[in-house]
Design a protein around this motif. Structure first.
Motif, PDB file in Angstrom:
ATOM      1  N   TYR A  31      53.171  38.792  35.504  1.00 30.86           N
ATOM      2  CA  TYR A  31      52.007  39.081  36.267  1.00 30.86           C
ATOM      3  C   TYR A  31      50.925  39.618  35.043  1.00 30.86           C
ATOM      4  O   TYR A  31      51.290  39.742  33.899  1.00 30.86           O
ATOM      5  CB  TYR A  31      52.289  40.667  37.033  1.00 30.86           C
ATOM      6  N   ASN A  33      47.950  42.730  34.102  1.00 31.59           N
ATOM      7  CA  ASN A  33      47.434  44.150  34.148  1.00 31.59           C
ATOM      8  C   ASN A  33      45.811  44.073  33.493  1.00 31.59           C
ATOM      9  O   ASN A  33      45.925  43.341  32.628  1.00 31.59           O
ATOM     10  CB  ASN A  33      48.110  45.108  33.902  1.00 31.59           C
ATOM     11  N   GLN A  41      43.541  48.844  36.403  1.00 35.31           N
ATOM     12  CA  GLN A  41      42.584  48.832  37.216  1.00 35.31           C
ATOM     13  C   GLN A  41      43.307  47.884  38.443  1.00 35.31           C
ATOM     14  O   GLN A  41      44.295  47.278  38.177  1.00 35.31           O
ATOM     15  CB  GLN A  41      41.364  47.935  36.828  1.00 35.31           C
ATOM     16  N   GLU A  42      42.862  48.264  39.686  1.00 36.53           N
ATOM     17  CA  GLU A  42      43.398  47.808  41.009  1.00 36.53           C
ATOM     18  C   GLU A  42      43.127  46.268  40.918  1.00 36.53           C
ATOM     19  O   GLU A  42      42.213  45.662  40.276  1.00 36.53           O
ATOM     20  CB  GLU A  42      42.720  48.218  42.207  1.00 36.53           C
ATOM     21  N   GLY A  43      44.380  45.414  41.129  1.00 39.87           N
ATOM     22  CA  GLY A  43      44.211  43.919  41.013  1.00 39.87           C
ATOM     23  C   GLY A  43      43.021  43.409  42.063  1.00 39.87           C
ATOM     24  O   GLY A  43      42.571  42.121  41.608  1.00 39.87           O
ATOM     25  N   ARG A  44      42.588  43.920  43.110  1.00 40.86           N
ATOM     26  CA  ARG A  44      41.269  43.488  43.842  1.00 40.86           C
ATOM     27  C   ARG A  44      40.082  43.469  43.148  1.00 40.86           C
ATOM     28  O   ARG A  44      39.300  42.907  43.843  1.00 40.86           O
ATOM     29  CB  ARG A  44      41.506  44.235  45.162  1.00 40.86           C
ATOM     30  N   ILE A  45      39.947  44.306  42.249  1.00 42.50           N
ATOM     31  CA  ILE A  45      38.627  44.205  41.465  1.00 42.50           C
ATOM     32  C   ILE A  45      38.143  43.362  40.410  1.00 42.50           C
ATOM     33  O   ILE A  45      37.176  43.070  39.884  1.00 42.50           O
ATOM     34  CB  ILE A  45      38.289  45.642  40.847  1.00 42.50           C
ATOM     35  N   TYR A  46      39.386  42.306  40.275  1.00 43.60           N
ATOM     36  CA  TYR A  46      39.218  41.401  39.124  1.00 43.60           C
ATOM     37  C   TYR A  46      39.875  40.197  39.289  1.00 43.60           C
ATOM     38  O   TYR A  46      40.910  39.972  40.268  1.00 43.60           O
ATOM     39  CB  TYR A  46      39.572  41.912  37.713  1.00 43.60           C
ATOM     40  N   THR A  47      39.615  39.050  38.778  1.00 42.68           N
ATOM     41  CA  THR A  47      40.586  37.636  38.963  1.00 42.68           C
ATOM     42  C   THR A  47      40.319  36.890  37.565  1.00 42.68           C
ATOM     43  O   THR A  47      39.163  37.379  36.714  1.00 42.68           O
ATOM     44  CB  THR A  47      39.387  36.668  40.015  1.00 42.68           C
ATOM     45  N   SER A  56      34.647  41.997  40.261  1.00 41.84           N
ATOM     46  CA  SER A  56      34.051  41.992  41.334  1.00 41.84           C
ATOM     47  C   SER A  56      32.833  43.034  41.250  1.00 41.84           C
ATOM     48  O   SER A  56      32.719  44.047  40.629  1.00 41.84           O
ATOM     49  CB  SER A  56      34.900  42.329  42.453  1.00 41.84           C
ATOM     50  N   SER A  58      30.559  46.391  41.969  1.00 37.69           N
ATOM     51  CA  SER A  58      30.790  47.707  42.454  1.00 37.69           C
ATOM     52  C   SER A  58      29.739  48.531  42.003  1.00 37.69           C
ATOM     53  O   SER A  58      28.820  47.903  41.173  1.00 37.69           O
ATOM     54  CB  SER A  58      32.098  48.155  41.727  1.00 37.69           C
TER      55      SER A  58
END
Length: 78
Positions: A31, A33, A41-47, A56, A58
């Motif tokens: 995984y 981080n 940071q939360e996983g949904r804000i980056y790729t 992403s 914001s």
């Protein structure tokens, strides 16, 4: 960051202090981080791909010089 941001791997340094050429992604046994200014940071804000980190859009600001750390953890069985 209203439009998001894409950072190339070459904007980062690896554990040996050398400029990175790619991000190591352990898939499927691992995984990643992302820490910005020492805050995970939360996983949904980056790729993350082997060559880019995409943040992403914001309603936030990341100032020049703010530490951004990518932690990539891989597992193997023996």
């Amino acid at each position: 960051m209203t439009n998001g941001a894409t950072l190339s791997a070459s904007q980062f340094w690896n554990d040996n202090g050398n400029q990175a050429t790619e991000f190591i992604i352990f898939n499927p046994s691992g995984y990643v981080n992302l820490y910005i200014n020492a805050v995970m940071q939360e996983g949904r804000i980056y790729t993350l791909t082997p060559t880019t980190l995409t943040l992403s859009p914001s309603n936030s600001t990341i100032y020049r010089g703010t530490p951004i750390i990518i932690e990539s953890i891989g597992f193997s069985t023996q």
